[in-house]
Design a protein around this motif. Structure first.
Motif, short mmCIF file in Angstrom:
data_model
loop_
_atom_site.label_atom_id
_atom_site.label_comp_id
_atom_site.label_asym_id
_atom_site.label_seq_id
_atom_site.Cartn_x
_atom_site.Cartn_y
_atom_site.Cartn_z
N TRP A 174 0.84 -1.19 0.00
CA TRP A 174 0.00 0.00 0.00
C TRP A 174 0.88 1.25 0.00
O TRP A 174 1.83 1.35 0.78
CB TRP A 174 -0.88 0.06 1.25
CG TRP A 174 -1.72 -1.15 1.51
CD1 TRP A 174 -1.30 -2.35 2.02
CD2 TRP A 174 -3.12 -1.28 1.29
NE1 TRP A 174 -2.35 -3.22 2.13
CE2 TRP A 174 -3.49 -2.60 1.69
CE3 TRP A 174 -4.11 -0.43 0.81
CZ2 TRP A 174 -4.79 -3.06 1.62
CZ3 TRP A 174 -5.41 -0.87 0.74
CH2 TRP A 174 -5.75 -2.19 1.13
N MET A 175 0.56 2.20 -0.87
CA MET A 175 1.24 3.49 -0.86
C MET A 175 0.33 4.50 -1.52
O MET A 175 -0.26 4.21 -2.57
CB MET A 175 2.58 3.40 -1.60
CG MET A 175 3.39 4.69 -1.57
SD MET A 175 4.99 4.51 -2.42
CE MET A 175 5.72 6.12 -2.10
N GLY A 176 0.22 5.70 -0.92
CA GLY A 176 -0.67 6.66 -1.54
C GLY A 176 -0.67 8.03 -0.93
O GLY A 176 0.01 8.32 0.06
N ASP A 177 -1.49 8.86 -1.53
CA ASP A 177 -1.71 10.25 -1.15
C ASP A 177 -2.36 10.30 0.24
O ASP A 177 -3.17 9.44 0.60
CB ASP A 177 -2.65 10.87 -2.20
CG ASP A 177 -2.74 12.37 -2.13
OD1 ASP A 177 -3.11 12.89 -1.06
OD2 ASP A 177 -2.48 13.02 -3.16
N GLU A 178 -2.04 11.35 0.99
CA GLU A 178 -2.65 11.49 2.32
C GLU A 178 -4.15 11.73 2.24
O GLU A 178 -4.88 11.54 3.22
CB GLU A 178 -2.00 12.64 3.08
CG GLU A 178 -2.20 14.01 2.45
CD GLU A 178 -1.48 15.11 3.20
OE1 GLU A 178 -1.11 14.89 4.37
OE2 GLU A 178 -1.27 16.20 2.62
N ARG A 179 -4.65 12.12 1.06
CA ARG A 179 -6.08 12.32 0.89
C ARG A 179 -6.82 11.01 0.63
O ARG A 179 -8.06 10.98 0.65
CB ARG A 179 -6.33 13.28 -0.28
CG ARG A 179 -5.84 14.70 -0.05
CD ARG A 179 -5.89 15.50 -1.34
NE ARG A 179 -4.93 14.99 -2.33
CZ ARG A 179 -4.88 15.39 -3.60
NH1 ARG A 179 -5.77 16.30 -4.03
NH2 ARG A 179 -3.98 14.89 -4.43
N ALA A 180 -6.09 9.94 0.37
CA ALA A 180 -6.72 8.65 0.10
C ALA A 180 -7.28 8.06 1.40
O ALA A 180 -6.59 8.00 2.41
CB ALA A 180 -5.72 7.68 -0.53
N VAL A 181 -8.53 7.64 1.34
CA VAL A 181 -9.23 7.12 2.52
C VAL A 181 -9.80 5.75 2.18
O VAL A 181 -10.36 5.56 1.10
CB VAL A 181 -10.37 8.07 2.94
CG1 VAL A 181 -11.17 7.48 4.09
CG2 VAL A 181 -9.82 9.44 3.32
N THR A 182 -9.65 4.83 3.09
CA THR A 182 -10.32 3.52 2.97
C THR A 182 -11.61 3.60 3.77
O THR A 182 -11.57 3.76 5.00
CB THR A 182 -9.43 2.39 3.50
OG1 THR A 182 -8.19 2.37 2.77
CG2 THR A 182 -10.12 1.04 3.33
N SER A 183 -12.74 3.51 3.09
CA SER A 183 -14.03 3.67 3.78
C SER A 183 -14.27 2.50 4.72
O SER A 183 -13.67 1.43 4.59
CB SER A 183 -15.16 3.78 2.75
OG SER A 183 -15.35 2.56 2.06
N MET A 184 -15.17 2.72 5.67
CA MET A 184 -15.46 1.71 6.69
C MET A 184 -15.95 0.41 6.04
O MET A 184 -16.85 0.42 5.21
CB MET A 184 -16.51 2.25 7.67
CG MET A 184 -16.85 1.30 8.81
SD MET A 184 -15.55 1.16 10.04
CE MET A 184 -15.80 2.64 11.01
N HIS A 185 -15.35 -0.70 6.44
CA HIS A 185 -15.73 -2.02 5.92
C HIS A 185 -15.18 -3.07 6.86
O HIS A 185 -14.49 -2.76 7.84
CB HIS A 185 -15.17 -2.22 4.50
CG HIS A 185 -13.67 -2.36 4.46
ND1 HIS A 185 -12.83 -1.30 4.68
CD2 HIS A 185 -12.88 -3.44 4.26
CE1 HIS A 185 -11.57 -1.71 4.62
NE2 HIS A 185 -11.57 -3.01 4.37
#
Length: 322
Positions: A174-185
């Motif tokens: 996993w690598m990404g922008d600080e704006r990237a969000v993993t929604s609740m699941h």
């Protein structure tokens, strides 16, 4: 106000509500904590299974993977030199929310294939490229797309594999922008989440909170960039997707009053740390910019725990759970 037309599990009432509230209160009293415990030493496999896996309780292991060469080596320069010319699958969205509700749809990201060096360019200058970019493909991409990097991390977590008596089903990068969000699941895996650089912020909900977590049946869709920075939502064929319809960062209690009974737990996993995230725990994830993590998915046991979770879910869902 949220669109409530497709809500699967409205707030329960009557004797069912009272019984579920009592079960939640007992869970809080008997085994849940208001914080995720932090251990400074790795337990033996027997202790790990007895104290954490069997009771289905999350825990953070401080500095558990600090010895990995990756913690010191995985800089942008090193990644460019080692795997920069390799193609990687990248999720691109206008707002950082991939696989999440938006506008009455369950919207998946636009999937792009690009050189890792090009992705690193975006990470170093995120403002020059429209959209939010995130390497998040959960198909064991570390072993399949970047086998050259495994020697810097590990093909499994030995002490966790010994505790379960099996190897992981997938190892994800996993690598990404600080704006990237993993929604609740939630996932049907025992998850060991290791942070290599930066940090990850989690909001967790225990499986016993399932009566208070609102779901909706949402038609599937995908983001598509039609002009630079201009994304549209394109509906996909296929069955509706049951997905959590509340954002724990700003919960809409007016639309989903049952969520006021939920018991969120917040924690941060720092570089070099590993967190055991038990199967069926709900989780929402944010990160620092260009954070790198590796997680290990071990298939869960479909035992009494799973049956109990399904029973709680069936008590409140109007439609058969997906």
């Amino acid at each position: 106000m949220s669109d409530l037309r497709n809500v699967i599990n409205p707030e329960p009432s009557g004797i069912i509500r009272d019984s579920l509230l009592k079960l939640s209160e007992e869970a809080q009293e008997l085994y849940l904590s208001s914080q995720v415990p932090i251990l400074d030493a790795i337990p033996t496999p027997l202790e790990l299974y007895r104290d954490w896996i069997a009771p289905n309780k999350p825990v953070i292991f401080r500095d558990a993977v600090k010895f990995w060469p990756a913690v010191d080596k995985w800089s942008p320069q090193y990644l460019r030199e080692t795997v920069g010319k390799k193609e990687v699958s990248v999720a691109v969205t206008p707002n950082g929310y991939a696989d999440a509700p938006n506008g009455g749809y369950f919207v998946m990201p636009e999937e792009r294939t690009m050189l890792l060096s090009s992705f690193l360019d975006v990470m170093e200058n995120p403002g020059k490229q429209p959209g939010v970019f995130y390497v998040q493909k959960q198909n064991s991409n570390l072993t399949d797309e970047f086998p050259e990097l495994i020697c810097d991390a590990a093909p499994d977590i030995p002490w966790f594999s010994e505790a379960l008596g099996k190897a992981p089903d997938a190892v994800n990068f996993w690598m990404g922008d600080e704006r990237a969000v993993t929604s609740m699941h939630k996932d049907h895996y025992e998850n060991v989440y290791c942070v290599v650089s930066g940090h990850k912020d989690f909001i967790l909900l225990p499986p016993t909170d399932v009566p208070w977590v609102p779901y909706a049946n949402l038609p599937p869709a995908t983001y598509k960039e039609i002009n630079p920075g201009e994304f549209v939502i394109e509906e996909n064929p296929g069955e509706d997707v049951p997905w959590i319809s509340i954002d724990p960062l700003k919960p809409d209690i007016e639309s989903y009053p049952q969520y006021k009974h939920a018991s969120p737990i917040r924690c941060r996993v720092e570089a070099g740390d590993a967190m055991y995230l038990p199967s069926l725990w709900f989780h929402h994830v944010r990160q620092s910019h260009a954070c790198i993590a590796v997680n290990y998915w071990y298939d869960m046991e479909y035992d009494l725990k799973y049956n109990y979770y399904t029973m709680l879910q069936n008590l409140t869902w109007r439609d058969k759970p997906g």
